[in-house]
Design a protein around this motif. Sequence first.
Motif, mmCIF file in Angstrom:
data_model
loop_
_atom_site.group_PDB
_atom_site.id
_atom_site.type_symbol
_atom_site.label_atom_id
_atom_site.label_comp_id
_atom_site.label_asym_id
_atom_site.label_seq_id
_atom_site.Cartn_x
_atom_site.Cartn_y
_atom_site.Cartn_z
ATOM 1 N N LYS A 1 -6.664 -6.117 -2.663
ATOM 2 C CA LYS A 1 -7.634 -4.922 -2.755
ATOM 3 C C LYS A 1 -8.270 -4.656 -3.922
ATOM 4 O O LYS A 1 -8.699 -3.701 -4.079
ATOM 5 C CB LYS A 1 -5.961 -4.385 -2.919
ATOM 6 N N TYR B 1 -1.497 -8.552 -3.663
ATOM 7 C CA TYR B 1 -1.931 -7.356 -3.903
ATOM 8 C C TYR B 1 -3.246 -6.978 -4.580
ATOM 9 O O TYR B 1 -4.362 -6.696 -3.910
ATOM 10 C CB TYR B 1 -0.991 -6.021 -3.481
ATOM 11 N N LYS B 2 -3.373 -7.465 -5.499
ATOM 12 C CA LYS B 2 -4.477 -7.180 -7.036
ATOM 13 C C LYS B 2 -5.525 -7.914 -6.479
ATOM 14 O O LYS B 2 -6.902 -7.085 -6.319
ATOM 15 C CB LYS B 2 -4.081 -7.750 -8.133
ATOM 16 N N LEU C 1 2.770 1.842 -3.106
ATOM 17 C CA LEU C 1 2.321 2.011 -4.169
ATOM 18 C C LEU C 1 0.961 4.038 -3.927
ATOM 19 O O LEU C 1 1.682 4.124 -5.059
ATOM 20 C CB LEU C 1 0.607 1.790 -4.466
ATOM 21 N N ASN C 2 1.258 3.939 -3.163
ATOM 22 C CA ASN C 2 0.960 5.345 -3.151
ATOM 23 C C ASN C 2 2.000 6.519 -2.780
ATOM 24 O O ASN C 2 1.624 7.499 -3.085
ATOM 25 C CB ASN C 2 0.482 5.581 -1.102
ATOM 26 N N GLU D 1 2.664 5.744 -6.806
ATOM 27 C CA GLU D 1 1.148 5.731 -8.200
ATOM 28 C C GLU D 1 1.508 5.486 -9.515
ATOM 29 O O GLU D 1 0.927 6.249 -10.301
ATOM 30 C CB GLU D 1 0.923 7.733 -7.835
ATOM 31 N N ASP E 1 0.890 -1.149 0.296
ATOM 32 C CA ASP E 1 -0.007 0.286 0.086
ATOM 33 C C ASP E 1 1.136 1.057 -0.037
ATOM 34 O O ASP E 1 0.858 2.232 -0.607
ATOM 35 C CB ASP E 1 -0.820 -0.063 1.129
ATOM 36 N N CYS F 1 -7.367 -4.480 -6.797
ATOM 37 C CA CYS F 1 -6.634 -3.552 -7.786
ATOM 38 C C CYS F 1 -6.713 -3.939 -8.998
ATOM 39 O O CYS F 1 -6.348 -5.094 -9.342
ATOM 40 C CB CYS F 1 -5.239 -3.628 -6.835
ATOM 41 N N SER F 2 -6.644 -2.672 -10.081
ATOM 42 C CA SER F 2 -6.883 -3.190 -11.381
ATOM 43 C C SER F 2 -5.421 -2.693 -11.799
ATOM 44 O O SER F 2 -5.805 -2.745 -13.400
ATOM 45 C CB SER F 2 -7.743 -2.303 -12.103
ATOM 46 N N ILE F 3 -4.492 -2.386 -10.961
ATOM 47 C CA ILE F 3 -3.005 -1.989 -11.578
ATOM 48 C C ILE F 3 -2.484 -2.700 -13.020
ATOM 49 O O ILE F 3 -2.549 -3.833 -12.058
ATOM 50 C CB ILE F 3 -2.356 -1.567 -11.091
#
Length: 359
Positions: free
Chosen positions: A119, A115-116, A93-94, A97, A90, A121-123
Amino acid sequence: MNILILTGRFGMGHCSAAEALRQEILLKDPEAKVDVVDIIDYMLPSFSNLLYGTFNFMVSKCSKIYNFLYEQSAKYCRAPFKRTFIKKVDSLLNTFEPKLIISTLPICSQYISAYKSMKFCSIPLHTYITDIKAHEEWIAKNTDMYFVGSRSTKNTLISKGIPGEKIVISGIPVKPVFREKNICKNLGGTKEVLIIGGGLGLIPSSEMLLKRLSKNKSLHITIITGKNKKLFLKIKKEFPEMEVMGYTSKVDEYMKKADIVITKSGGITTFEAINCETPLYIIRPFLSQEWGNAEYIENLNIGRVLWSENTDVAEDILSLIENKNLLNEMQENMRKIKSHLYPVVPLLFCGNRGEELCF
């Protein structure tokens, strides 16, 4: 565009691939923001030196134990302590970005994939496999694209359930300078022999081999020992007639003018040689991931691999150096490989439309 490249110093190949990708992206888009992060330094700053030191010791002193552990890791290729590290990811990535995450190390792919899932997450996650052999630890379910070195690597991934449309045969990443076309081989006279020990300075040769080669006046021998200062000083003292280099950023210049390179069968070095059209000579590969690279070199006839301990290494090297027709054939095979690689830097997925932008 913010791009985060994750890597680690388990051998220098992963870091070299990360730097190669960074340079390539910035060449295509100078406005891009590209950060390279060592995942172990970031996640475990207090223990990273111990972990890397243990790895280096295992590779150089206990290769059989290392190979056993490497093969066994296929059964447990999932990121450990996922929930413990979730806050670390977290924070990562914060801080950066990223719109795209690139991995050149299996554990990075495993952590980002986990992590995806946790969370939602779609990165996009792109994984660059840095050896020909696609070990199971490279496979992470939330990887959006795989970039591989060969057709055989792609076929292996497909056999393990990865859709073919998610796999690009791009070659293993090398720095742009290796792909520049200023190749200048010596057309006659003294033969240029380059010996590279890899990032850990593991020169695959014995003292007796160097003595034999040094006596041949038709050879000019350059040895690059990497960061192994002890080895650098030893060779410089015992073989003053040889050109000895420590760590250098000009490996491409030495490789482009060499007639042959004696080295480990690392994935990065293999593709550096391919791009420089310099035939390889590999002496008894001893690490599991390097066996696949050695087989690739042998099967495509871009170099010679010495598997047997009973062969006269010096005599075998000299016979190859004197075989002009075979060296020309190997160079032509390297040119063919280059012509079939897909010259792609990461596809960037941006916005809600899933729009693909290819540099």
